[in-house]
Design a protein around this motif. Sequence first.
Motif, mmCIF file in Angstrom:
data_model
loop_
_atom_site.group_PDB
_atom_site.id
_atom_site.type_symbol
_atom_site.label_atom_id
_atom_site.label_comp_id
_atom_site.label_asym_id
_atom_site.label_seq_id
_atom_site.Cartn_x
_atom_site.Cartn_y
_atom_site.Cartn_z
ATOM 1 N N ASP A 1 0.810 -1.219 0.000
ATOM 2 C CA ASP A 1 0.000 0.000 0.000
ATOM 3 C C ASP A 1 0.842 1.267 0.000
ATOM 4 O OD1 ASP A 1 0.972 -0.085 2.584
ATOM 5 O OD2 ASP A 1 -0.935 0.352 3.529
ATOM 6 N N ALA A 2 2.074 1.168 -0.442
ATOM 7 C CA ALA A 2 2.965 2.323 -0.433
ATOM 8 C C ALA A 2 3.374 2.702 -1.852
ATOM 9 C CB ALA A 2 4.213 2.005 0.386
ATOM 10 N N PRO A 3 3.379 3.998 -2.152
ATOM 11 C CA PRO A 3 3.855 4.417 -3.473
ATOM 12 C C PRO A 3 5.365 4.257 -3.576
ATOM 13 C CG PRO A 3 3.416 6.334 -2.121
ATOM 14 C CD PRO A 3 2.963 5.128 -1.332
ATOM 15 N N VAL A 4 5.827 3.852 -4.750
ATOM 16 C CA VAL A 4 7.252 3.707 -5.021
ATOM 17 C C VAL A 4 7.593 4.648 -6.172
ATOM 18 C CG1 VAL A 4 9.105 2.151 -5.731
ATOM 19 C CG2 VAL A 4 7.227 1.291 -4.303
ATOM 20 N N TYR A 5 8.537 5.548 -5.941
ATOM 21 C CA TYR A 5 8.972 6.491 -6.964
ATOM 22 C C TYR A 5 10.343 6.042 -7.465
ATOM 23 C CZ TYR A 5 5.246 9.287 -4.981
ATOM 24 O OH TYR A 5 4.022 9.708 -4.536
ATOM 25 N N VAL A 6 10.500 5.984 -8.789
ATOM 26 C CA VAL A 6 11.755 5.534 -9.384
ATOM 27 C C VAL A 6 12.374 6.691 -10.161
ATOM 28 C CG1 VAL A 6 12.849 3.866 -10.926
ATOM 29 C CG2 VAL A 6 10.822 3.195 -9.600
ATOM 30 N N PHE A 7 13.624 6.981 -9.841
ATOM 31 C CA PHE A 7 14.377 8.007 -10.543
ATOM 32 C C PHE A 7 15.487 7.279 -11.295
ATOM 33 C CE2 PHE A 7 12.325 9.953 -6.987
ATOM 34 C CZ PHE A 7 11.848 11.151 -7.501
ATOM 35 N N ASP A 8 15.345 7.195 -12.605
ATOM 36 C CA ASP A 8 16.254 6.417 -13.450
ATOM 37 C C ASP A 8 17.062 7.381 -14.308
ATOM 38 O OD1 ASP A 8 17.539 4.658 -15.148
ATOM 39 O OD2 ASP A 8 15.730 3.542 -15.658
ATOM 40 N N SER A 9 18.371 7.276 -14.219
ATOM 41 C CA SER A 9 19.237 8.159 -14.997
ATOM 42 C C SER A 9 19.284 7.769 -16.466
ATOM 43 C CB SER A 9 20.657 8.118 -14.428
ATOM 44 O OG SER A 9 21.226 6.838 -14.662
ATOM 45 N N GLY A 10 18.947 6.506 -16.766
ATOM 46 C CA GLY A 10 19.085 6.016 -18.125
ATOM 47 C C GLY A 10 20.489 5.530 -18.430
ATOM 48 N N VAL A 11 21.380 5.674 -17.466
ATOM 49 C CA VAL A 11 22.766 5.239 -17.609
ATOM 50 C C VAL A 11 22.969 4.055 -16.664
ATOM 51 C CG1 VAL A 11 25.178 5.934 -17.324
ATOM 52 C CG2 VAL A 11 23.480 7.598 -18.120
ATOM 53 N N PRO A 12 23.585 2.965 -17.142
ATOM 54 C CA PRO A 12 23.806 1.823 -16.249
ATOM 55 C C PRO A 12 24.591 2.222 -15.000
ATOM 56 C CG PRO A 12 24.316 1.227 -18.511
ATOM 57 C CD PRO A 12 24.100 2.711 -18.492
ATOM 58 N N GLY A 13 24.240 1.575 -13.904
ATOM 59 C CA GLY A 13 24.923 1.849 -12.640
ATOM 60 C C GLY A 13 24.207 1.157 -11.502
ATOM 61 N N GLY A 14 24.589 1.470 -10.318
ATOM 62 C CA GLY A 14 24.005 0.866 -9.127
ATOM 63 C C GLY A 14 22.608 1.386 -8.836
ATOM 64 N N SER A 15 22.021 0.808 -7.803
ATOM 65 C CA SER A 15 20.684 1.220 -7.359
ATOM 66 C C SER A 15 20.733 1.546 -5.876
ATOM 67 C CB SER A 15 19.674 0.105 -7.589
ATOM 68 O OG SER A 15 19.524 -0.167 -8.960
ATOM 69 N N ALA A 16 19.892 2.480 -5.477
ATOM 70 C CA ALA A 16 19.782 2.844 -4.065
ATOM 71 C C ALA A 16 18.310 2.900 -3.698
ATOM 72 C CB ALA A 16 20.438 4.191 -3.806
ATOM 73 N N LEU A 17 18.017 2.598 -2.448
ATOM 74 C CA LEU A 17 16.647 2.647 -1.937
ATOM 75 C C LEU A 17 16.596 3.587 -0.756
ATOM 76 C CD1 LEU A 17 13.695 1.627 -1.614
ATOM 77 C CD2 LEU A 17 14.620 -0.199 -0.167
ATOM 78 N N ILE A 18 15.647 4.515 -0.791
ATOM 79 C CA ILE A 18 15.364 5.374 0.354
ATOM 80 C C ILE A 18 13.998 4.944 0.860
ATOM 81 C CG2 ILE A 18 14.915 7.722 1.144
ATOM 82 C CD1 ILE A 18 16.847 8.658 -1.067
ATOM 83 N N LEU A 19 13.965 4.371 2.057
ATOM 84 C CA LEU A 19 12.741 3.843 2.652
ATOM 85 C C LEU A 19 12.470 4.614 3.931
ATOM 86 C CD1 LEU A 19 10.533 1.626 2.708
ATOM 87 C CD2 LEU A 19 12.149 0.245 4.027
ATOM 88 N N ALA A 20 11.364 5.338 3.965
ATOM 89 C CA ALA A 20 11.049 6.166 5.123
ATOM 90 C C ALA A 20 9.737 5.736 5.763
ATOM 91 C CB ALA A 20 10.970 7.637 4.696
ATOM 92 N N VAL B 1 17.455 5.358 -8.402
ATOM 93 C CA VAL B 1 17.137 5.569 -6.990
ATOM 94 C C VAL B 1 15.654 5.311 -6.821
ATOM 95 C CG1 VAL B 1 17.076 7.221 -5.089
ATOM 96 C CG2 VAL B 1 18.988 7.274 -6.699
ATOM 97 N N PHE B 2 15.333 4.445 -5.880
ATOM 98 C CA PHE B 2 13.951 4.138 -5.543
ATOM 99 C C PHE B 2 13.631 4.839 -4.233
ATOM 100 C CE2 PHE B 2 15.674 0.674 -7.988
ATOM 101 C CZ PHE B 2 14.661 0.349 -8.875
ATOM 102 N N VAL B 3 12.505 5.548 -4.189
ATOM 103 C CA VAL B 3 12.113 6.267 -2.974
ATOM 104 C C VAL B 3 10.720 5.800 -2.565
ATOM 105 C CG1 VAL B 3 11.736 8.514 -1.894
ATOM 106 C CG2 VAL B 3 13.473 8.281 -3.682
ATOM 107 N N ILE B 4 10.608 5.363 -1.325
ATOM 108 C CA ILE B 4 9.318 5.005 -0.729
ATOM 109 C C ILE B 4 9.151 5.908 0.484
ATOM 110 C CG2 ILE B 4 7.929 3.170 0.289
ATOM 111 C CD1 ILE B 4 9.704 1.162 -1.218
ATOM 112 N N PRO B 5 8.388 7.009 0.343
ATOM 113 C CA PRO B 5 8.301 7.980 1.430
ATOM 114 C C PRO B 5 7.512 7.497 2.649
ATOM 115 C CG PRO B 5 7.035 8.721 -0.453
ATOM 116 C CD PRO B 5 7.730 7.474 -0.864
ATOM 117 N N ARG B 6 6.620 6.550 2.460
ATOM 118 C CA ARG B 6 5.873 5.970 3.578
ATOM 119 C C ARG B 6 5.815 4.462 3.382
ATOM 120 N NH1 ARG B 6 3.682 9.240 7.104
ATOM 121 N NH2 ARG B 6 3.383 11.395 6.544
ATOM 122 N N ALA B 7 6.549 3.731 4.204
ATOM 123 C CA ALA B 7 6.645 2.285 4.041
ATOM 124 C C ALA B 7 5.310 1.589 4.261
ATOM 125 C CB ALA B 7 7.693 1.718 4.992
#
Length: 73
Positions: free
Chosen positions: A2-21, A48-54
Amino acid sequence: MDAPVYVFDSGVPGGSALILAATHPYEPAGPVMAYVVMENIAVRRGKVFVIPRASMSASTLGCSGTPTRRSST
């Protein structure tokens, strides 16, 4: 989930990060931080994946799981 997930994709290959609040719904600093990050983020590589409300449903409960509105019975 039940939580929104926002994805910020650079379009360039690389690592991933998760911000879970807001894993605990009554700690307001986490969601505020997540929203500030989303307003200012500039991803150069990867994603970068952001979930502002887990847990959005937990935010509807009162402290310690007691409902915020009680029945009049």
